[in-house]
Design an enzyme around this catalytic site. Structure first.
Site, mmCIF file in Angstrom:
data_model
loop_
_atom_site.group_PDB
_atom_site.id
_atom_site.type_symbol
_atom_site.label_atom_id
_atom_site.label_comp_id
_atom_site.label_asym_id
_atom_site.label_seq_id
_atom_site.Cartn_x
_atom_site.Cartn_y
_atom_site.Cartn_z
ATOM 1 N N CYS A 13 9.268 -37.652 13.742
ATOM 2 C CA CYS A 13 10.228 -38.384 12.779
ATOM 3 C C CYS A 13 10.848 -39.215 13.657
ATOM 4 C CB CYS A 13 10.814 -37.528 12.132
ATOM 5 S SG CYS A 13 12.336 -36.492 13.030
ATOM 6 N N ASN A 16 14.142 -36.503 15.626
ATOM 7 C CA ASN A 16 13.718 -34.994 15.904
ATOM 8 C C ASN A 16 14.867 -33.962 15.701
ATOM 9 O OD1 ASN A 16 12.306 -33.486 19.077
ATOM 10 N ND2 ASN A 16 11.628 -33.173 16.910
ATOM 11 N N CYS A 18 16.036 -33.653 12.288
ATOM 12 C CA CYS A 18 16.113 -33.293 10.770
ATOM 13 C C CYS A 18 14.811 -32.825 10.349
ATOM 14 C CB CYS A 18 16.584 -34.271 10.003
ATOM 15 S SG CYS A 18 18.420 -34.590 10.394
ATOM 16 N N ARG A 19 13.809 -33.997 10.084
ATOM 17 C CA ARG A 19 12.563 -33.466 9.423
ATOM 18 C C ARG A 19 11.575 -33.126 10.247
ATOM 19 N NH1 ARG A 19 11.965 -39.680 7.558
ATOM 20 N NH2 ARG A 19 13.057 -39.868 9.714
ATOM 21 N N SER A 20 11.310 -33.513 11.345
ATOM 22 C CA SER A 20 10.002 -32.881 12.231
ATOM 23 C C SER A 20 10.489 -31.516 12.905
ATOM 24 C CB SER A 20 9.613 -33.969 13.407
ATOM 25 O OG SER A 20 10.808 -34.261 14.149
ATOM 26 N N ASP A 128 14.371 -39.516 4.573
ATOM 27 C CA ASP A 128 15.229 -39.193 5.842
ATOM 28 C C ASP A 128 16.584 -38.348 5.180
ATOM 29 O OD1 ASP A 128 16.953 -38.959 7.953
ATOM 30 O OD2 ASP A 128 16.463 -41.072 8.674
HETATM 31 P P1 4NP Z 1 15.219 -37.420 11.728
HETATM 32 O O1 4NP Z 1 16.704 -37.944 10.966
HETATM 33 O O2 4NP Z 1 14.250 -38.718 12.112
HETATM 34 O O3 4NP Z 1 14.705 -36.695 10.171
HETATM 35 O O4 4NP Z 1 15.620 -36.487 12.692
HETATM 36 C C1 4NP Z 1 17.514 -38.749 11.568
HETATM 37 C C2 4NP Z 1 18.245 -38.304 12.623
HETATM 38 C C3 4NP Z 1 19.271 -39.100 13.418
HETATM 39 C C4 4NP Z 1 19.013 -40.561 13.018
HETATM 40 C C5 4NP Z 1 18.326 -40.834 11.913
HETATM 41 C C6 4NP Z 1 17.602 -40.194 11.412
HETATM 42 N N1 4NP Z 1 19.959 -41.305 13.824
HETATM 43 O O5 4NP Z 1 19.897 -42.444 13.414
HETATM 44 O O6 4NP Z 1 20.769 -40.866 14.790
#
Ligand code: 4NP
Length: 157
Positions: A13, A16, A18-20, A128
């Site tokens: 994702c 790294n 939340c989703r992945s 997201d």
């Molecule tokens: P992820 O979520 O891609 O599912 O881990 C996010 C975590 C952090 C950010 C964006 C999405 N960020 O912009 O910091």
């Protein structure tokens, strides 16, 4: 027999955190239940959270489903990943496009979108949840679990 007889799956994702990591956790559960010997990891395309534990809300939803992901640590995708993993699975279309752009010329991993592995949901993104509320993480868990099951069925073949 292929040198890559043992599957190795990397979920990717943006951050790294939340989703992945949730996809990694759900797939670990499914693979263990199915007795499939597979290497599993996750990574982000971005570098903002390197070395960080998953978001507290991601940790909480995983825990509610019996999985402890507090020990996971964020890392960024590397060129070696495209050679070391048999499958690299993007959580959304932006992650997929970024992976395409990062892939070295000798990449051997098969790229896909997680929800491509769920009948009727091909091409859909795992949204997201980072900027949303806690309930968004329940949706994420449901989506990554569906994707993990579909992918596992394919790998079990
Ligand atoms: P992820 O979520 O891609 O599912 O881990 C996010 C975590 C952090 C950010 C964006 C999405 N960020 O912009 O910091």
């Amino acid at each position: 027999m292929s040198v890559k007889s043992k599957p190795a799956v990397l979920f990717v994702c943006l951050g790294n955190i939340c989703r992945s990591p949730l996809a990694e956790a759900a797939f670990r559960e499914e693979a263990e239940r199915a007795g499939l010997d597979v290497t599993i990891d996750s990574a982000g395309t971005g570098d903002w959270h390197l070395g960080h534990a998953p978001d507290k809300r991601a940790q909480a939803v995983a825990k509610r489903h019996g999985v402890d992901i507090s020990g996971y640590r964020a890392r960024q995708v590397t060129p070696d990943d495209f050679r070391d993993f048999t499958h690299i699975v993007a959580l959304d279309a932006n992650n997929f496009a970024d992976l395409r752009a990062l892939a070295p010329a000798d990449a051997s991993a098969e790229l896909s979108l997680l929800l491509d592995h769920v009948a009727g949901r091909e091409g859909e993104a795992v949204a997201d949840p980072y900027y949303g509320d806690d309930a968004g993480f329940d949706v994420t868990w449901a989506d990554v679990t569906a994707g993990a099951r579909g992918l596992l069925d394919r790998l079990k073949g």
